[in-house]
Design a protein around this motif. Structure first.
Motif, short mmCIF file in Angstrom:
data_model
loop_
_atom_site.label_atom_id
_atom_site.label_comp_id
_atom_site.label_asym_id
_atom_site.label_seq_id
_atom_site.Cartn_x
_atom_site.Cartn_y
_atom_site.Cartn_z
N THR A 95 26.32 54.21 51.57
CA THR A 95 25.37 54.18 52.50
C THR A 95 25.10 55.41 53.31
OG1 THR A 95 26.53 52.36 53.58
CG2 THR A 95 26.10 53.40 54.92
N ARG A 96 23.74 55.03 53.86
CA ARG A 96 23.38 56.47 54.59
C ARG A 96 22.95 56.46 56.32
NH1 ARG A 96 17.58 57.96 56.19
NH2 ARG A 96 17.21 59.40 55.82
N ILE A 97 23.34 57.56 56.63
CA ILE A 97 23.67 57.96 57.96
C ILE A 97 22.63 58.45 58.80
CG2 ILE A 97 25.12 57.29 60.09
CD1 ILE A 97 27.38 56.75 58.56
N GLU A 98 21.57 57.92 59.36
CA GLU A 98 20.64 59.39 59.78
C GLU A 98 21.67 59.41 61.42
OE1 GLU A 98 16.60 59.57 58.68
OE2 GLU A 98 16.71 59.60 60.67
N LEU A 99 21.55 60.55 62.00
CA LEU A 99 22.09 61.32 62.96
C LEU A 99 21.78 62.49 63.01
CD1 LEU A 99 23.99 62.83 61.67
CD2 LEU A 99 26.03 60.94 61.18
#
Lengths: 126, 126
Positions: A95-99
């Motif tokens: 999973t990729r979370i941009e934050l």
């Protein structure tokens, strides 16, 4: 108080140390009485014991953090950066979370508060 | 409370309205008792009158804001984005500031607090 350059250096080092899986070194960047709100709106992790547990878990899961932009400073004791978090979420896979992470610093240049801004829809299959 | 999608929509609209020079429409996005800390560490602008003055000044100067990444949401009442601010700084000329804006929202979906993270060194000649 730490300069903007000091705060930015800690945040860049933070991303590298988390990605290297070095929980102990990450925790050493934090003040003893620091707080973590990740994501913002979730229960706040407070104090050394909670922070150790948080990063031991994160590092055990093999999480990687890459700075995408910034860090940006301020005229006070905080700074912020955009980052990409790659993590294997149980039952969901890579999973990729941009934050955005905002950090506050104490007079010794230790992180006194960390807040991560991301919502459910900011998590994407990696 | 506003959803993450609601908050993101307001922030995107905010950037468009500031860039269009429509101070009145920008101010209408804010709650009456809102605060602005731009940059973080500078004196906080508080309440309708201060906010009107702030955006009348910004719009008169022809400031443009472009969203660079995000907005990112949260599980609470705030969201954040990376943006580019283009402004003609007196005595310095066209200037580009890359920064992070964090906004908090009230139950009606109005902006209750805005904080902009940028330091002196984040200002560059445009």
């Amino acid at each position: 108080m730490p300069t903007s350059a000091d705060m930015k250096a800690v945040m860049t080092r933070y991303a590298a140390l988390v990605s290297a899986g070095d929980a102990e070194a990450v925790v050493a960047l934090y003040a003893d009485n620091a707080t973590i709100e990740d994501p913002v709106g979730a229960p706040i992790q407070s104090g050394r014991e909670a922070i150790v547990k948080f990063y031991q878990g994160a590092c055990a899961s093999g999480v990687k953090i890459k700075v995408l932009s910034g860090p940006y400073g301020s005229f006070g004791n905080s700074a912020a950066m955009t980052a990409e978090v790659l993590v294997d979420v149980p039952g969901q896979g890579p999973t990729r979370i941009e934050l955005i992470e905002v950090m506050e610093f104490d007079a010794q240049g230790k992180i006194s508060a960390m807040r991560a801004y991301w919502a459910q829809e900011d998590m994407k299959p990696a």
